[in-house]
Write a protein that holds these residues in place. Structure first.
Motif, short mmCIF file in Angstrom:
data_model
loop_
_atom_site.label_atom_id
_atom_site.label_comp_id
_atom_site.label_asym_id
_atom_site.label_seq_id
_atom_site.Cartn_x
_atom_site.Cartn_y
_atom_site.Cartn_z
N ILE A 173 33.40 7.54 6.04
CA ILE A 173 32.07 7.27 5.46
C ILE A 173 32.20 6.63 4.09
CG2 ILE A 173 29.97 8.36 4.57
CD1 ILE A 173 30.23 10.42 6.84
N GLN A 174 33.15 7.13 3.29
CA GLN A 174 33.36 6.56 1.95
C GLN A 174 33.84 5.11 2.04
OE1 GLN A 174 32.12 8.49 -0.46
NE2 GLN A 174 31.82 9.90 1.27
N LEU A 175 34.69 4.83 3.01
CA LEU A 175 35.19 3.47 3.15
C LEU A 175 34.08 2.50 3.56
CD1 LEU A 175 38.65 3.94 4.94
CD2 LEU A 175 38.23 3.37 2.56
N THR A 176 33.13 2.98 4.36
CA THR A 176 32.02 2.10 4.78
C THR A 176 31.14 1.70 3.60
OG1 THR A 176 30.65 4.03 5.31
CG2 THR A 176 31.97 3.06 7.10
N LYS A 177 31.21 2.47 2.51
CA LYS A 177 30.41 2.16 1.32
C LYS A 177 31.06 1.10 0.44
CE LYS A 177 28.53 6.87 1.15
NZ LYS A 177 28.42 8.13 0.36
N ILE A 178 32.33 0.81 0.70
CA ILE A 178 33.06 -0.18 -0.11
C ILE A 178 32.89 -1.55 0.53
CG2 ILE A 178 35.36 -0.86 -0.95
CD1 ILE A 178 36.18 2.05 -0.77
N PRO A 179 32.60 -2.58 -0.28
CA PRO A 179 32.51 -3.95 0.28
C PRO A 179 33.79 -4.32 1.03
CG PRO A 179 31.69 -3.90 -1.98
CD PRO A 179 32.29 -2.54 -1.72
N HIS A 180 33.63 -4.96 2.17
CA HIS A 180 34.77 -5.26 3.03
C HIS A 180 35.84 -6.08 2.33
CE1 HIS A 180 32.42 -4.45 7.03
NE2 HIS A 180 32.51 -3.40 6.23
N CYS A 181 35.46 -6.92 1.39
CA CYS A 181 36.44 -7.77 0.73
C CYS A 181 37.41 -6.95 -0.13
CB CYS A 181 35.75 -8.82 -0.13
SG CYS A 181 34.68 -8.15 -1.43
N TYR A 182 37.00 -5.71 -0.52
CA TYR A 182 37.86 -4.87 -1.34
C TYR A 182 38.71 -3.89 -0.52
CZ TYR A 182 34.95 -6.47 -5.24
OH TYR A 182 34.30 -7.24 -6.17
N LEU A 183 38.40 -3.75 0.76
CA LEU A 183 39.11 -2.77 1.59
C LEU A 183 40.62 -3.04 1.67
CD1 LEU A 183 36.64 -2.10 4.56
CD2 LEU A 183 37.29 -0.55 2.71
N PRO A 184 41.07 -4.30 1.85
CA PRO A 184 42.53 -4.51 1.88
C PRO A 184 43.23 -4.01 0.62
CG PRO A 184 41.39 -6.45 2.68
CD PRO A 184 40.34 -5.54 2.12
N MET A 185 42.60 -4.20 -0.55
CA MET A 185 43.21 -3.73 -1.79
C MET A 185 43.28 -2.20 -1.83
SD MET A 185 41.76 -6.36 -4.70
CE MET A 185 40.03 -6.19 -4.23
N VAL A 186 42.25 -1.54 -1.30
CA VAL A 186 42.24 -0.07 -1.24
C VAL A 186 43.37 0.43 -0.34
CG1 VAL A 186 40.94 1.97 -0.49
CG2 VAL A 186 39.77 0.10 -1.71
N PHE A 187 43.52 -0.19 0.84
CA PHE A 187 44.57 0.22 1.76
C PHE A 187 45.96 -0.01 1.17
CE2 PHE A 187 41.28 -0.76 5.18
CZ PHE A 187 40.97 0.58 5.35
N ILE A 188 46.14 -1.18 0.53
CA ILE A 188 47.44 -1.50 -0.07
C ILE A 188 47.78 -0.51 -1.18
CG2 ILE A 188 48.69 -3.21 -1.44
CD1 ILE A 188 47.22 -5.37 0.18
#
Length: 466
Positions: free
Chosen positions: A429-444
């Motif tokens: 749920i928290q990840l869905t609140k993050i803009p998709h363009c920032y998700l790769p940086m979060v995962f890395i």
């Protein structure tokens, strides 16, 4: 090649791009999956890939004969199951039975020397054997028609689940292969969350627990105190759960990215209130397979109370033997069988769930300690090693503990464990609140932190040995 290695990650990214570049043609995607699956099996040994292909051809032939002959379908099913069992027994249990038979011959002073033959265990043989059994039975029951050969070959070799499960049912998985409409990535955020959880569980937490607690204590248990030995047992229970559930998270996430769903394999097993509940939560695909293809065909609970307990014992002993060709695994399965039989007797004479009804916490603690006791036989390489551990556990009361702090940490983790139940869904749920363009940086960032904290070396998947 480990699925957690950088090499596999880079190859999967390239494969992922090629795979979805062919999204308009599921047949080409299936071909890519089949080739890559055989390449992965062949990376361990080209003989393993050859054995898998020959086995696939044989089982497919039996499925054709089952479907083509109503009068003799049972006979062909029986022959097909015999081939499956003999193939598994030959490669996985030959050495074990040779040693046991040689000891028996020596005991009776018979001058017979059995030949020594080195038999390598093909990677994934236990899992694709179970897959093939579900396919033959489904064809016999007319739950599905005979599959196309290459679809069936992919079903047995599908690389996310061929190494260490989960165990797929033919009637659930083959329809995912034999589709005509383009596939799509399933729940991408959930898939990446599962990949992150897998790395944290296996690479970081499981690796740290193994390196600092499990390996030192199990290496020489006679030198440690009772508190330390309990830490070793508790820690191994945590390690094997993190390792195996982490592997399941990893391959489930990979499968979702490829457009496939794998069966649920874990449901917080250490929240179980009894052994039956534990097996409904631990390695769910295996426990359901044993129930449907061993326990129920033996008669299940339909032939009286005593026969039911015999069926339970046989099913659990076979479960232990499936995990490994050794007396320790048979004892492990026997302990679980005895525990479930004792639970059934208690329910019969004291009422269903008589401990749980009085104190769920006590029931959970009793179940946890019994499971940890059985893990001793699972982890020790020989019966003498397990006896040494038990001997130290019963006598080393006066030795000063080295891991008293670890004991307190594990106790805290155990009682905090129920609060983690909803963490994966909360994280998604928290990840869905993050803009998709920032998700790769979060995962890395998360992966970098995990790799930085984790011990050096590539962890093994424990269940890949079975």
């Amino acid at each position: 090649m480990s699925y957690l290695s950088i090499e596999f990650g880079l190859l999967f990214i390239a494969f992922f791009a090629l795979y979805w570049g062919c999204y308009r043609s599921p047949k080409i995607q299936n071909l890519l999956l089949l080739v890559s699956s055989y390449l992965i099996v062949g990376s361990y040994s080209w003989q393993f890939a050859l054995i898998l292909f020959i086995y696939t051809c044989a089982i497919y032939l039996f499925s054709v004969m089952i479907a083509a002959s109503d009068r003799h379908a049972k006979r062909w099913l029986f022959l097909g199951l015999c081939v499956s069992i003999v193939n598994l027994a030959l490669f996985k249990y030959f050495d074990f039975f040779r040693y046991e038979l040689q000891d028996l011959l020596n005991f009776f002073n018979l001058p017979i020397l059995l030949p020594v033959i080195t038999v390598l265990i093909p990677i994934g043989i236990s899992f694709y054997t179970f897959h093939s059994v579900s396919y033959l039975v489904s064809v016999k029951k007319k739950e599905l028609p005979v599959a196309k050969f290459w679809d069936f070959a992919l079903f047995l070799s599908f690389f996310p689940s061929v190494i260490a499960g989960p165990i797929n049912r033919a009637k659930d998985f083959l329809p995912q292969i034999n589709i005509t409409q383009p596939r799509e990535i399933l729940e991408p955020i959930r898939a990446f969350t599962l990949l992150i959880l897998a790395v944290i569980k296996v690479y970081c937490l499981g690796g740290l627990i193994s390196e600092h607690w499990v390996n030192p204590i199990f290496a020489n248990p006679l030198e440690f105190s009772v508190i330390d030995l309990l830490v070793g047992l508790y820690a191994y229970a945590m390690q094997i759960y993190l390792n195996f559930s982490g592997y399941t998270d990893l391959v489930t996430g990979i499968a979702l990215l490829l457009g496939f769903r794998l069966p649920i394999n874990f449901n917080f097993p250490y929240l179980a209130l009894n052994l039956r509940d534990f097996w409904a939560r631990w390695h769910i695909s295996l426990s359901r397979w044993i129930r449907d293809y061993i326990y129920i065909p033996l008669g299940g609970n339909r032939r009286g109370f005593i026969r039911t307990q015999i069926n339970v014992m046989l099913a659990m002993l076979l479960s232990g033997l499936w995990h490994g060709a050794g007396i320790n695994f048979i004892i492990w399965g026997g302990c679980h069988g005895i525990g479930i039989v004792a639970l059934n007797i208690g329910d019969r004479y004291f009422g269903q769930g008589w401990v749980t009804a009085r104190s769920p916490l006590v029931a959970r603690l009793l179940t946890w300690h019994y499971i940890c006791f059985t893990w001793l036989f699972f982890n020790c390489e020989s019966l003498s090693d397990a006896v040494d551990y038990l001997t130290a556990l019963m006598h080393n009361f006066l030795i000063e503990p080295h891991y008293a702090g670890a004991f307190l940490v594990i106790c805290f983790i155990y009682f905090a464990y129920p609060m983690c139940k909803n963490f994966p869904e909360w994280f998604i749920i928290q990840l869905t609140k993050i803009p998709h363009c920032y998700l790769p940086m979060v995962f890395i960032l998360i992966l970098w932190l995990v790799i930085y904290i984790a011990p050096s070396g590539m962890p093994n998947f424990i269940y890949a040995n079975f």
